[in-house]
Enzyme design. Structure first.
Site, PDB file in Angstrom:
ATOM      1  N   SER A  18       1.317  -4.333 -10.256  1.00  0.00           N
ATOM      2  CA  SER A  18       1.940  -3.272 -10.979  1.00  0.00           C
ATOM      3  C   SER A  18       1.848  -2.956 -12.158  1.00  0.00           C
ATOM      4  CB  SER A  18       3.322  -4.287 -10.827  1.00  0.00           C
ATOM      5  OG  SER A  18       4.147  -3.710 -10.411  1.00  0.00           O
ATOM      6  N   LYS A  69       7.237  -4.142   2.616  1.00  0.00           N
ATOM      7  CA  LYS A  69       8.186  -3.149   3.184  1.00  0.00           C
ATOM      8  C   LYS A  69       9.489  -3.269   4.051  1.00  0.00           C
ATOM      9  CE  LYS A  69       6.144  -0.336  -0.983  1.00  0.00           C
ATOM     10  NZ  LYS A  69       6.355   1.184  -0.998  1.00  0.00           N
ATOM     11  N   ASN A  90      12.002  -0.013  -0.578  1.00  0.00           N
ATOM     12  CA  ASN A  90      11.426  -0.543  -1.547  1.00  0.00           C
ATOM     13  C   ASN A  90      12.055  -0.754  -2.501  1.00  0.00           C
ATOM     14  OD1 ASN A  90      12.355   1.495  -2.263  1.00  0.00           O
ATOM     15  ND2 ASN A  90      10.239   2.404  -3.654  1.00  0.00           N
ATOM     16  N   ALA A 132      -0.701   4.312   8.027  1.00  0.00           N
ATOM     17  CA  ALA A 132       0.810   4.832   9.005  1.00  0.00           C
ATOM     18  C   ALA A 132       1.770   3.399   8.563  1.00  0.00           C
ATOM     19  CB  ALA A 132       0.588   4.616  10.305  1.00  0.00           C
ATOM     20  N   ALA A 135       4.964   2.211   3.136  1.00  0.00           N
ATOM     21  CA  ALA A 135       5.014   3.682   2.222  1.00  0.00           C
ATOM     22  C   ALA A 135       5.025   4.781   2.452  1.00  0.00           C
ATOM     23  CB  ALA A 135       3.098   3.448   1.549  1.00  0.00           C
TER      24      ALA A 135
END
Ligand code: ATR
Length: 276
Positions: A18, A69, A90, A132, A135
């Site tokens: 990240s 998420k 998020n 799907a 995100a």
């Protein structure tokens, strides 16, 4: 006044790749906010317990990335309308004396990058989304608000794509299928929202859906090409773009929720362009 920085971070699994600490570090410096931003690698089994522990120890806000998420949407006490619509979170904010608020800034991050940074008009476009998961949940609402002509969601597990399409059917023309069901003509925009790139993989997509005017956008980011941008280039797409801009724009929206200031994203985009 204490000089101890306020604590923030990103939770994911994996998360070592990240760039969020770099981005929020630049935002904090530019806006003179006293905060620290760290990486937290937490497995799905430990997610709930560890995130609650982080907030109990004084953390003020967290970004949430894959694969958490949807779990984050279930953990928070309150959802913003856009996170409620997405059923995916998020960004979590912990305001003093209040509960945990879950938000979703992914959609705004994507549309800001497509429209403002890349100059793409979305209205009346045919769009294909690969994936799907959490995100995609975050970006479907803001994309459909642009009055696209149609959106197809294609996924390795077709049932998941169909379910997602049904959930958003009230917002526009949206349908779900498997990769093998995809047919031409070429789409205007293809967005890769699978996590396949993280494993160096590319979903098996039939030829004929990419044309010379197709914009290919990978929500994943990293140095050099991703398997998706390489695939797009090999099919002579008009453009093959990685998700650095979305990452920076969604981060700016999270920063706004936490600190009440929206930082200027251009200096960060320029710094990342030198690294990526
Ligand atoms: P995120 O929050 O990033 O969306 P996720 O909810 O775990 O993470 O979803 C990951 C997505 O990437 C899913 O659409 C997944 O497909 P499945 O629903 O069939 O699992 C997709 N994905 C992951 N690895 C993939 C691969 N190697 N090939 C194709 N699709 C892949």
């Amino acid at each position: 006044m204490s000089d101890t920085p306020d604590q923030y971070g990103v939770v994911g699994h994996p998360v070592s790749h990240s760039w969020s600490p770099f981005i929020h570090g630049m935002f904090a410096k530019a806006t003179t906010q006293n905060l620290a931003y760290r990486l937290f690698d937490i497995t799905p089994e430990d997610f709930r317990r560890e995130v609650l522990r982080l907030f109990a120890t004084g953390v003020r806000g967290l970004n949430i990335t894959l694969p958490h998420k949807q779990a984050a949407a279930e953990l928070v006490n309150e959802l913003t309308p856009r996170a409620e619509r997405a059923q995916a979170v998020n960004t979590i904010a912990f305001f003093e004396d209040t509960a945990l608020l879950g938000d979703n800034t992914d959609g705004l991050g994507l549309t800001a990058d497509l429209e403002r940074n890349l100059g793409i008009t979305l209205t009346d476009k045919r769009v294909l989304i690969l994936g799907a998961g959490g995100a995609v949940r975050g970006v479907l609402g803001p994309l459909l608000e642009r009055e696209l002509r149609e959106v197809h969601i294609a996924n390795r597990t077709p049932e998941r794509a169909r379910k997602l399409a049904t959930e958003f059917a009230d917002m526009g023309q949206v349908s779900g299928c498997g990769y093998a069901d995809l047919r031409g003509p070429a789409y205007d925009l293809i967005i890769n929202a699978t996590s396949a790139s993280l494993k160096g993989e590319m979903p098996q997509i039939p030829a004929g859906i990419v044309g010379e005017a197709t914009v290919c956008y990978d929500m994943a980011y990293g140095r050099g090409h991703t398997p998706f941008t390489l695939w797009a280039k090999s099919l002579h797409a008009a453009r093959a773009t990685k998700g650095w801009g979305m990452l920076v724009e969604q981060a700016a929206e999270s920063f706004l929720l936490w600190r009440g200031i929206r930082p200027d994203t251009q200096p960060v985009l320029q710094a990342l362009a030198r690294h990526a």
